[in-house]
Design a protein around this motif. Structure first.
Motif, PDB file in Angstrom:
ATOM      1  N   TYR A  79      -6.533   8.534  72.562  1.00  0.00           N
ATOM      2  CA  TYR A  79      -5.411   7.727  72.202  1.00  0.00           C
ATOM      3  C   TYR A  79      -4.245   8.070  72.504  1.00  0.00           C
ATOM      4  O   TYR A  79      -3.381   7.013  72.838  1.00  0.00           O
ATOM      5  N   GLU A  80      -4.111   9.433  72.703  1.00  0.00           N
ATOM      6  CA  GLU A  80      -2.790   9.700  73.296  1.00  0.00           C
ATOM      7  C   GLU A  80      -2.698   9.912  74.641  1.00  0.00           C
ATOM      8  O   GLU A  80      -1.595  10.447  75.224  1.00  0.00           O
ATOM      9  N   GLU A  81      -3.382   9.511  75.310  1.00  0.00           N
ATOM     10  CA  GLU A  81      -3.736   9.329  76.907  1.00  0.00           C
ATOM     11  C   GLU A  81      -3.697  10.566  77.444  1.00  0.00           C
ATOM     12  O   GLU A  81      -3.222  10.973  78.572  1.00  0.00           O
ATOM     13  N   HIS A  82      -4.556  11.639  76.918  1.00  0.00           N
ATOM     14  CA  HIS A  82      -4.872  12.952  77.661  1.00  0.00           C
ATOM     15  C   HIS A  82      -6.209  12.818  78.378  1.00  0.00           C
ATOM     16  O   HIS A  82      -6.766  12.078  78.223  1.00  0.00           O
ATOM     17  N   PHE A  83      -6.320  13.784  79.231  1.00  0.00           N
ATOM     18  CA  PHE A  83      -7.420  14.030  80.089  1.00  0.00           C
ATOM     19  C   PHE A  83      -8.281  14.755  79.377  1.00  0.00           C
ATOM     20  O   PHE A  83      -8.171  15.688  78.771  1.00  0.00           O
ATOM     21  N   VAL A  84      -9.695  14.102  79.238  1.00  0.00           N
ATOM     22  CA  VAL A  84     -10.670  14.773  78.302  1.00  0.00           C
ATOM     23  C   VAL A  84     -11.960  14.923  79.088  1.00  0.00           C
ATOM     24  O   VAL A  84     -12.506  14.009  79.564  1.00  0.00           O
ATOM     25  N   GLU A  85     -12.591  16.074  78.669  1.00  0.00           N
ATOM     26  CA  GLU A  85     -13.656  16.423  79.497  1.00  0.00           C
ATOM     27  C   GLU A  85     -14.586  17.219  78.628  1.00  0.00           C
ATOM     28  O   GLU A  85     -14.050  17.933  77.520  1.00  0.00           O
ATOM     29  N   LEU A  86     -15.873  17.318  78.727  1.00  0.00           N
ATOM     30  CA  LEU A  86     -16.843  18.140  77.961  1.00  0.00           C
ATOM     31  C   LEU A  86     -17.321  19.233  79.062  1.00  0.00           C
ATOM     32  O   LEU A  86     -17.808  18.723  80.110  1.00  0.00           O
ATOM     33  N   GLU A  87     -17.470  20.231  78.525  1.00  0.00           N
ATOM     34  CA  GLU A  87     -18.155  21.245  79.438  1.00  0.00           C
ATOM     35  C   GLU A  87     -19.467  21.831  79.032  1.00  0.00           C
ATOM     36  O   GLU A  87     -19.351  22.356  77.784  1.00  0.00           O
ATOM     37  N   LEU A  88     -20.407  21.672  79.401  1.00  0.00           N
ATOM     38  CA  LEU A  88     -21.904  22.014  78.940  1.00  0.00           C
ATOM     39  C   LEU A  88     -22.206  23.356  79.354  1.00  0.00           C
ATOM     40  O   LEU A  88     -22.241  23.567  80.642  1.00  0.00           O
ATOM     41  N   ASP A  89     -22.832  24.050  78.481  1.00  0.00           N
ATOM     42  CA  ASP A  89     -23.260  25.454  79.030  1.00  0.00           C
ATOM     43  C   ASP A  89     -24.780  25.217  78.479  1.00  0.00           C
ATOM     44  O   ASP A  89     -25.082  25.173  77.384  1.00  0.00           O
ATOM     45  N   LEU A  90     -25.524  25.136  79.644  1.00  0.00           N
ATOM     46  CA  LEU A  90     -27.006  24.607  79.321  1.00  0.00           C
ATOM     47  C   LEU A  90     -27.833  25.897  79.089  1.00  0.00           C
ATOM     48  O   LEU A  90     -28.819  25.727  78.447  1.00  0.00           O
ATOM     49  N   LYS A  91     -27.392  26.951  79.193  1.00  0.00           N
ATOM     50  CA  LYS A  91     -27.945  28.320  78.641  1.00  0.00           C
ATOM     51  C   LYS A  91     -26.947  29.212  78.139  1.00  0.00           C
ATOM     52  O   LYS A  91     -26.630  30.258  78.496  1.00  0.00           O
ATOM     53  N   PRO A  92     -26.333  28.875  76.825  1.00  0.00           N
ATOM     54  CA  PRO A  92     -25.800  29.562  76.142  1.00  0.00           C
ATOM     55  C   PRO A  92     -26.351  31.023  75.667  1.00  0.00           C
ATOM     56  O   PRO A  92     -25.277  31.773  75.285  1.00  0.00           O
ATOM     57  N   ALA A  93     -27.440  31.151  75.712  1.00  0.00           N
ATOM     58  CA  ALA A  93     -28.001  32.658  74.872  1.00  0.00           C
ATOM     59  C   ALA A  93     -27.844  33.636  76.185  1.00  0.00           C
ATOM     60  O   ALA A  93     -28.043  34.836  75.974  1.00  0.00           O
ATOM     61  N   LEU A 109     -36.524  26.742  84.351  1.00  0.00           N
ATOM     62  CA  LEU A 109     -35.013  26.822  83.758  1.00  0.00           C
ATOM     63  C   LEU A 109     -34.611  25.564  83.037  1.00  0.00           C
ATOM     64  O   LEU A 109     -33.836  25.671  82.259  1.00  0.00           O
ATOM     65  N   LEU A 110     -34.935  24.417  83.664  1.00  0.00           N
ATOM     66  CA  LEU A 110     -34.494  23.077  83.318  1.00  0.00           C
ATOM     67  C   LEU A 110     -35.549  22.257  83.057  1.00  0.00           C
ATOM     68  O   LEU A 110     -36.510  22.197  83.758  1.00  0.00           O
ATOM     69  N   PRO A 111     -35.024  20.823  82.312  1.00  0.00           N
ATOM     70  CA  PRO A 111     -36.046  20.007  82.115  1.00  0.00           C
ATOM     71  C   PRO A 111     -36.151  19.086  83.650  1.00  0.00           C
ATOM     72  O   PRO A 111     -35.110  19.260  84.279  1.00  0.00           O
ATOM     73  N   GLN A 112     -37.342  18.732  83.981  1.00  0.00           N
ATOM     74  CA  GLN A 112     -37.506  18.165  85.363  1.00  0.00           C
ATOM     75  C   GLN A 112     -36.148  17.304  85.780  1.00  0.00           C
ATOM     76  O   GLN A 112     -35.658  17.326  86.906  1.00  0.00           O
ATOM     77  N   ILE A 143     -32.905  18.639  86.876  1.00  0.00           N
ATOM     78  CA  ILE A 143     -32.840  19.547  88.105  1.00  0.00           C
ATOM     79  C   ILE A 143     -31.872  18.845  89.083  1.00  0.00           C
ATOM     80  O   ILE A 143     -31.108  19.653  89.635  1.00  0.00           O
ATOM     81  N   PRO A 144     -32.202  17.851  89.582  1.00  0.00           N
ATOM     82  CA  PRO A 144     -31.399  17.212  90.613  1.00  0.00           C
ATOM     83  C   PRO A 144     -29.936  17.145  90.178  1.00  0.00           C
ATOM     84  O   PRO A 144     -29.048  17.473  91.131  1.00  0.00           O
ATOM     85  N   ILE A 145     -29.398  16.766  88.849  1.00  0.00           N
ATOM     86  CA  ILE A 145     -28.233  16.811  88.574  1.00  0.00           C
ATOM     87  C   ILE A 145     -27.443  18.024  88.803  1.00  0.00           C
ATOM     88  O   ILE A 145     -26.459  18.388  89.254  1.00  0.00           O
ATOM     89  N   VAL A 146     -27.895  19.438  88.179  1.00  0.00           N
ATOM     90  CA  VAL A 146     -27.487  20.578  88.478  1.00  0.00           C
ATOM     91  C   VAL A 146     -27.518  21.197  89.718  1.00  0.00           C
ATOM     92  O   VAL A 146     -26.454  21.718  90.238  1.00  0.00           O
ATOM     93  N   ILE A 147     -28.535  20.634  90.772  1.00  0.00           N
ATOM     94  CA  ILE A 147     -28.445  21.116  92.095  1.00  0.00           C
ATOM     95  C   ILE A 147     -27.454  20.440  92.913  1.00  0.00           C
ATOM     96  O   ILE A 147     -26.612  20.992  93.446  1.00  0.00           O
ATOM     97  N   ASP A 148     -26.990  19.102  92.421  1.00  0.00           N
ATOM     98  CA  ASP A 148     -25.988  18.426  93.044  1.00  0.00           C
ATOM     99  C   ASP A 148     -24.493  18.958  92.446  1.00  0.00           C
ATOM    100  O   ASP A 148     -23.650  19.164  93.241  1.00  0.00           O
ATOM    101  N   ALA A 149     -24.331  19.559  91.116  1.00  0.00           N
ATOM    102  CA  ALA A 149     -23.204  19.982  90.732  1.00  0.00           C
ATOM    103  C   ALA A 149     -23.145  21.292  91.321  1.00  0.00           C
ATOM    104  O   ALA A 149     -21.630  21.485  91.589  1.00  0.00           O
TER     105      ALA A 149
END
Length: 413
Positions: free
Chosen positions: A257-271, A300-303, A306-312
């Motif tokens: 609403y205040e026009e800031h840049f918003v992101e989500l950072e996912l840690d898939l292996k937080p442990a 390591l990952l749901p099937q 896998i291509p999403i993480v490889i691409d990232a």
């Protein structure tokens, strides 16, 4: 006998009407829908999370701003009182994970029916399909209401409990905000809360329906961390949803609403620390050394992820594992710990579980819920600028505010 009009037969309105009647008032409850409690019937995924069994200070901590406003209302009618009320009405309750309290039957309808039965028992007049349009004033004092059909109801006190702007199909369409504005009240920006988030990236659509149980998600606003939650989330065709996403959504909605840049950072292996994750990747690479990258991450990952993480990680999915460099392995580790999504918007407010914003709490007496601007006018529920995370806290606030408004609408001169 004092006459009280309650506009809105949601949880706050029904509890206000019950309380006013128990204190000897002649009460009329007006509801725009065909039956009371429509939104309450869909809360808690249709199971009705009536309150939370945590102690009151912990409950207040779950409110995003303005939680302190509820101290007096909770002191008069807390979560133990809510549980006692429903059990006295023949609805046994149970406490589940996160101290969430549900009816044993898992049917929200049981809670709604119990409240409606109590209303009838007390002789409250319930008029459905009666949408309130205006609050009537006499000498600056609330003196009744006018409906959209121009029917006039006179009263000594008026309680507005018309709900927020979420789930308009249940009757909560934001009507109360305009009524409050007309009476001189300040309405803070109306934003969706407990709502899914849309992302700029299209790849969530490729994994829609995939749920991740033990992930950590950071909410970043202009690159700075605002919230950091651990739990469950799910990918959708438009972006992301699930418990931790909903809990992050209010802060995200404000930032957008205040026009800031918003992101989500996912840690898939937080442990796993980065070092332990690196060691884990090395073990998997040793195990699958004769395979290509795309086939070496199955442990390591749901099937589908896998291509999403490889691409990232900017890796070649066809590359043989034995040719992957230490630098490339580091990029894979970073992608697993810091998978970023850009939030473009929330889903529409009509899809939000709760409305953030509302009538300014500075203009409402926190003990009585009476307007500081219009004597004889009271507010309760989602119409007020008070909202919390998911877990039964918002219904608790609605019930407590309803009791305060119902009591003092009768007691105040």
């Amino acid at each position: 006998m004092k006459k009280v009009i309650v506009a809105g037969a949601g949880p706050a309105g029904m509890m206000a009407a019950i309380t006013a009647a128990e204190n000897g008032a002649e009460v009329t409850l007006l509801e725009k829908m065909k039956r009371p409690g429509r939104k309450m019937m869909i809360t808690g995924k249709g199971r009705c999370n009536v309150t939370n069994a945590a102690d009151v200070p912990e409950i207040i901590r779950q409110f995003k701003g303005n939680g302190a406003f509820l101290h007096s209302a909770f002191a008069a009618f807390d979560n133990q009182d809510v549980m006692r009320f429903f059990e006295d009405q023949g609805v046994p309750l149970k406490v589940e994970r996160g101290n969430r309290v549900f009816p044993v039957s898992d049917h929200a309808l049981d809670c709604v029916d119990a409240m409606v039965h109590r209303l009838h028992e007390l002789g409250v007049t319930i008029e459905t399909e009666a949408a309130v349009r205006d609050v009537l004033l006499e000498h600056g004092h609330a003196a009744g209401v006018r409906t959209v059909t121009d029917a006039i109801y006179r009263a000594d006190a008026v309680i507005l409990a018309l709900g927020g702007a979420s789930y308009p199909g249940t009757g909560s369409s934001g009507d109360g905000y305009e009524m409050a504005r007309k009476l001189g009240h300040t309405v803070t920006p109306i934003l969706p809360s407990l709502v899914p988030l849309e992302t700029e990236e299209a790849w969530p659509k490729d994994v829609q329906g995939l749920s991740l149980r033990n992930v950590r998600v950071k909410l970043l606003v202009d690159g700075e961390e605002r919230q950091n939650l651990f739990g469950e989330m799910m990918f959708t065709h438009f972006g992301v949803t699930g418990p931790i996403i909903l809990s992050l959504s209010r802060e995200a909605a404000e930032a957008l609403y205040e026009e800031h840049f918003v992101e989500l950072e996912l840690d898939l292996k937080p442990a796993l620390t980065p070092e332990k994750l690196d060691a884990r990747i090395l073990r998997d690479f040793e195990k699958y050394q004769r395979k290509e990258v795309k086939n070496a991450l199955v442990d390591l990952l749901p099937q589908r992820l896998i291509p999403i993480v490889i691409d990232a990680a900017y890796l070649d999915p066809e590359k043989p594992i034995h040719q992957v460099t230490a630098e490339e392995r580091g990029r894979l580790r970073d992608a697993l710990k810091h998978l970023v999504l850009t939030v473009t918007r929330t889903r529409p407010i009509a899809e939000a579980i709760v409305t953030a914003g509302g009538i300014s709490v500075k203009e409402i007496d926190p003990k009585t819920m009476e307007s500081k601007l219009v004597p004889g006018l009271y507010f309760a529920g989602e119409l007020v600028d008070v909202d919390a995370f998911t877990g039964g806290y918002n219904l608790q606030a609605a019930f407590s505010m309803g009791v305060a408004a119902g009591s003092y609408s009768v007691w105040n001169d």
